[in-house]
Write an enzyme that holds these catalytic residues in place. Structure first.
Site, short mmCIF file in Angstrom:
data_model
loop_
_atom_site.label_atom_id
_atom_site.label_comp_id
_atom_site.label_asym_id
_atom_site.label_seq_id
_atom_site.Cartn_x
_atom_site.Cartn_y
_atom_site.Cartn_z
N GLY A 133 -10.87 4.71 4.39
CA GLY A 133 -12.14 4.02 4.58
C GLY A 133 -12.77 4.23 5.96
N ASP A 172 0.85 -1.19 0.00
CA ASP A 172 0.00 0.00 0.00
C ASP A 172 0.89 1.24 0.00
OD1 ASP A 172 -2.33 1.51 0.22
OD2 ASP A 172 -2.41 1.34 2.41
N THR A 230 -7.29 3.21 10.26
CA THR A 230 -7.38 4.01 11.48
C THR A 230 -8.37 3.42 12.50
OG1 THR A 230 -6.71 5.97 10.29
CG2 THR A 230 -7.85 6.34 12.38
P1 13P Z 1 -8.02 5.00 7.04
O1 13P Z 1 -6.84 5.01 7.96
O2 13P Z 1 -8.74 6.30 7.02
O3 13P Z 1 -8.93 3.85 7.30
O4 13P Z 1 -7.42 4.82 5.57
C1 13P Z 1 -6.56 3.74 5.30
C2 13P Z 1 -5.99 3.84 3.95
O5 13P Z 1 -6.54 4.47 3.06
C3 13P Z 1 -4.71 3.14 3.70
O6 13P Z 1 -4.29 3.25 2.39
#
Ligand code: 13P
Length: 408
Positions: free
Chosen positions: A211, A82, A234
């Site tokens: 997300g 990622d 998160t």
């Molecule tokens: P969040 O931490 O807002 O869930 O997003 C995660 C993300 O997009 C990792 O690429």
């Protein structure tokens, strides 16, 4: 066996209107909790490792554990890099076992983003690996991880998205339509009309970053407009943090294991909640049947040399190990000497490829040609070479069962 081709997994989700979670893991606790949730829900899952988190763990060690866990899981799994920072990051991730990569050039101008992503796609597809591109910019607002995505959101343009997908050849596209990385300030406004038009224009699985924190109805709307992968971190970090704080309040003198007690369950519960919400729960069996298994290939060469001292063979092997291991899709280069006294063949190469696609791209790679034509073939005239795909016979052992038996 349940490592599956990430392209197949996402296409299945896209065609059947549900989304697979791409859950960033930052420790073994996250890894076990995410997989236990997937097994409990019978859900496909993407284990995601974000380069911005490499300050918290050793990527190489984490990949070893992640791959091991994925291979013994009972549900289909893909392993994804990622927010990779560079082409080199993508090659490293692939050679360590990722079967999906994202190199994030979304902060660059459109032409630079296209050119950088195109390069990643050419390299990754030659390894059989899926590529996620991002167009538009998803910023952070506050809280865990937001600081890693500074600046303002830039929404994805529909026209650019169409051109970007055609020119880069990405397998899935991350879009910016109003979500942010990290904890939200206020209720997010999503531009679902834009999302719908992007989906109509590109017709490939769409990805949402940031997300965490949307309303149930918002997730459903995203999925109805082509979102097949939702990146999520998160909320998991917050679930873990809350449990640690509660443990500390309950016993101010507790040590490490006391602090993290129950943390995996907190993460698992949150992962299970969203797997049910996003519709991936209950899909594992059909995904396993319909997706190609992700199996490595062993490129095996046995050979003899004539009129060449062993020291020269040794030097040639050392140079080969150095050069060949850097080729994209090469996971491991082993050189060997026969143990027996007078074997039919005295020496071998065992070269592990990520995927059968690498058989061709490896053969054509300039480093391989240079090594084979100048250093190896001239002295190894008598040789046999065969490519073997791994066959997994071992029964899958669910993570949850392993943990139960470990607990006695
Ligand atoms: P969040 O931490 O807002 O869930 O997003 C995660 C993300 O997009 C990792 O690429």
């Amino acid at each position: 066996m349940p490592l599956v081709d990430m392209r197949d997994m996402l296409n299945h989700a896209y065609r059947n209107s549900y989304a697979v979670g791409g859950f960033d893991l930052v420790s073994l606790d996250f890894l076990e909790a995410i997989l236990a949730a997937a097994e409990n829900c019978r859900s496909p899952v993407i284990l995601s490792l974000a380069e911005s988190h490499f300050e918290h763990y050793d990527f190489e060690l984490a990949m070893a554990a992640t791959e091991k866990a994925a291979r013994r899981a009972e549900v289909p799994v893909a392993i994804h890099l990622d927010h990779g920072a560079s082409q080199e990051s993508a090659v490293r991730a692939i050679n360590l076992g990722c079967n999906g990569v994202m190199v994030d050039a979304s902060h660059e101008s459109f032409p630079v983003n296209v050119a950088q992503t195109r390069r990643v796609v050419e390299m990754a597809h030659a390894c059989g690996v899926a590529v996620e591109g991002e167009l538009g910019y998803v910023a952070g607002v506050e809280g865990e991880d937001a600081a890693k995505h500074p600046g303002e959101n830039q929404y994805t343009s529909v026209e650019e998205a169409k051109a970007y997908v055609v020119r880069t050849g990405v397998d899935c596209l991350a879009v910016s339509i109003g979500t942010v990385h990290g904890r939200l300030r206020g209720k997010p406004k999503l531009d679902c009309d834009r999302l719908k038009r992007i989906n109509d224009a590109v017709k490939i699985p769409l990805v949402i970053h940031g997300g965490t924190g949307l309303a149930d109805e918002q997730y459903r709307k995203l999925i109805s407009h082509g979102v097949a992968k939702i990146n999520y971190y998160t909320a998991l970090a917050d679930a873990a943090g809350s449990r640690i704080r509660a443990n500390a309040r309950a016993d101010a003198r507790c040590g490490y294991t006391g602090l993290v007690k129950g943390m995996q369950e907190s993460i698992r519960e949150e992962v299970e909640r969203v797997m049910r919400l996003w519709g991936s729960a209950g899909r594992a069996a059909e995904v396993l049947v319909q997706c190609q298994a992700w199996q490595p290939v062993e490129h095996v060469i046995i050979y003899n040399v004539e009129h060449v001292p062993d020291a020269q063979v040794e030097a040639m092997m050392a140079r080969g190990r150095e050069m060949l291991a850097t080729i994209p899709g090469v996971r491991r280069v082993v050189t060997g000497w026969a143990v027996a006294d007078k074997p039919r063949y005295r020496f071998c190469w065992l070269i592990e490829f990520t995927h059968r696609t690498v058989i061709d791209s490896y053969r054509e790679h300039p480093l391989h040609r240079q090594f084979a034509d100048n250093l190896f073939r001239p002295i190894a005239v008598d040789r046999v070479s065969v490519d073997f795909e791994h066959v997994d016979a071992a029964p899958a052992v669910p993570v949850s069962r392993v943990r139960e038996s470990a607990a006695g």
